[in-house]
Scaffold this motif. Sequence first.
Motif, mmCIF file in Angstrom:
data_model
loop_
_atom_site.group_PDB
_atom_site.id
_atom_site.type_symbol
_atom_site.label_atom_id
_atom_site.label_comp_id
_atom_site.label_asym_id
_atom_site.label_seq_id
_atom_site.Cartn_x
_atom_site.Cartn_y
_atom_site.Cartn_z
ATOM 1 N N ARG A 77 0.923 -1.197 -0.026
ATOM 2 C CA ARG A 77 -0.071 0.014 -0.046
ATOM 3 C C ARG A 77 0.956 0.991 -0.098
ATOM 4 N NH1 ARG A 77 -3.612 1.183 5.240
ATOM 5 N NH2 ARG A 77 -1.895 2.602 5.883
ATOM 6 N N ILE A 78 0.605 2.127 -0.954
ATOM 7 C CA ILE A 78 1.466 3.338 -1.024
ATOM 8 C C ILE A 78 0.548 4.490 -0.730
ATOM 9 C CG2 ILE A 78 2.853 4.658 -2.603
ATOM 10 C CD1 ILE A 78 3.784 2.076 -3.879
ATOM 11 N N SER A 79 0.661 5.322 0.158
ATOM 12 C CA SER A 79 -0.033 6.418 0.360
ATOM 13 C C SER A 79 0.639 7.852 -0.053
ATOM 14 C CB SER A 79 -0.215 6.561 1.814
ATOM 15 O OG SER A 79 -0.810 5.338 2.367
ATOM 16 N N ASP A 80 0.025 8.687 -0.429
ATOM 17 C CA ASP A 80 0.226 10.216 -0.478
ATOM 18 C C ASP A 80 0.845 10.705 0.482
ATOM 19 O OD1 ASP A 80 -0.476 9.925 -3.117
ATOM 20 O OD2 ASP A 80 -2.516 11.090 -2.726
ATOM 21 N N VAL A 81 1.972 11.457 0.701
ATOM 22 C CA VAL A 81 2.675 12.364 1.594
ATOM 23 C C VAL A 81 2.264 13.892 1.457
ATOM 24 C CG1 VAL A 81 4.799 12.863 2.583
ATOM 25 C CG2 VAL A 81 4.535 10.582 1.528
ATOM 26 N N LYS A 138 3.662 16.831 -0.774
ATOM 27 C CA LYS A 138 4.768 16.192 -2.003
ATOM 28 C C LYS A 138 3.862 15.641 -2.706
ATOM 29 C CE LYS A 138 8.687 16.417 0.672
ATOM 30 N NZ LYS A 138 9.636 17.151 0.357
ATOM 31 N N ASP A 139 4.399 15.798 -4.069
ATOM 32 C CA ASP A 139 3.630 15.546 -5.122
ATOM 33 C C ASP A 139 4.016 13.996 -5.239
ATOM 34 O OD1 ASP A 139 2.937 17.970 -6.061
ATOM 35 O OD2 ASP A 139 4.682 18.202 -7.473
ATOM 36 N N PRO A 140 2.671 13.228 -6.016
ATOM 37 C CA PRO A 140 2.968 11.801 -5.800
ATOM 38 C C PRO A 140 3.816 11.446 -7.058
ATOM 39 C CG PRO A 140 0.904 12.542 -6.971
ATOM 40 C CD PRO A 140 1.322 13.851 -6.068
ATOM 41 N N LEU A 141 4.479 10.151 -6.922
ATOM 42 C CA LEU A 141 5.300 9.749 -8.104
ATOM 43 C C LEU A 141 4.555 9.466 -9.366
ATOM 44 C CD1 LEU A 141 7.342 6.996 -6.032
ATOM 45 C CD2 LEU A 141 8.041 9.455 -6.712
#
Length: 54
Positions: free
Chosen positions: A2-6, A9-12
């Motif tokens: 699971r990858i969450s937004d920070v 910061k812009d998402p990858l």
Amino acid sequence: MRISDVSGKDPLDSQNLKKFKKLVEVYRDDIVRKWIDFFVYNKPVVSERITKKI
């Protein structure tokens, strides 16, 4: 995985996200071991620079 937004910061982009997932897949055992050493056993963990392509 699971990858969450920070926040803040812009998402990858999709290409870099794919590379990031591959990196985590290859190094997952080492990441988990170092996480446990640091947060469970309070052992110092040495930073590691990854210089080779995966």
